[in-house]
Design a protein around this motif. Structure first.
Motif, short mmCIF file in Angstrom:
data_model
loop_
_atom_site.label_atom_id
_atom_site.label_comp_id
_atom_site.label_asym_id
_atom_site.label_seq_id
_atom_site.Cartn_x
_atom_site.Cartn_y
_atom_site.Cartn_z
N ALA A 86 0.83 -1.21 0.00
CA ALA A 86 0.00 0.00 0.00
C ALA A 86 0.86 1.26 0.00
O ALA A 86 0.56 2.24 -0.69
N LEU A 87 1.96 1.24 0.75
CA LEU A 87 2.86 2.39 0.80
C LEU A 87 3.45 2.68 -0.57
O LEU A 87 3.42 3.81 -1.04
N VAL A 112 3.72 5.96 -5.45
CA VAL A 112 3.74 6.06 -6.92
C VAL A 112 2.57 6.93 -7.39
O VAL A 112 2.74 7.81 -8.24
N GLY A 113 1.40 6.72 -6.83
CA GLY A 113 0.24 7.53 -7.20
C GLY A 113 0.43 9.00 -6.87
O GLY A 113 0.07 9.88 -7.66
N LEU A 114 1.00 9.27 -5.72
CA LEU A 114 1.26 10.65 -5.32
C LEU A 114 2.26 11.31 -6.26
O LEU A 114 2.04 12.44 -6.72
N VAL A 123 6.29 16.95 -5.81
CA VAL A 123 6.32 16.67 -4.38
C VAL A 123 7.77 16.51 -3.93
O VAL A 123 8.59 15.92 -4.62
N SER A 124 8.08 17.08 -2.79
CA SER A 124 9.47 17.07 -2.31
C SER A 124 9.88 15.73 -1.72
O SER A 124 9.02 14.95 -1.27
#
Length: 64
Positions: free
Chosen positions: A11-12, A17-19, A26-27
Motif C-alpha cells: 500500500a505504501l 507512486v500515485g502521489l 512533491v518534495s
C-alpha cells in the motif's frame, strides 16, 4: 511493529507512486515524512545520507 508488513509495504509503494504521478513536484522531504509516518518511525530513524548506499550494503548488489 507492523503485523501485515507485506500489505503495508504494498500500500505504501502504490500510494507513493500515485502521489508522485499526480503531483510530480512533491518534495523528497514530504515523501520521507509519509514513509516515516506509515512505518511509525521516529524522525531520528532516517538513514544517513552521507556515503553510498551500495557501499554500505555490498551484498544487495549481488542479489543476496
Amino acid at each position: 511493529m507492523l503485523f501485515r508488513s507485506r500489505e503495508t509495504f504494498t500500500a505504501l509503494i502504490h500510494g507513493l507512486v500515485g502521489l508522485i504521478r499526480s503531483q510530480p513536484g512533491v518534495s523528497d522531504e514530504a515523501l520521507a515524512s509519509i514513509v516515516r509516518q506509515t512505518l511509525r518511525l521516529a524522525p531520528g530513524d532516517a538513514p544517513s545520507t552521507s556515503g553510498s548506499h551500495e557501499a554500505s550494503h555490498p551484498k544487495m548488489l549481488k542479489g543476496e
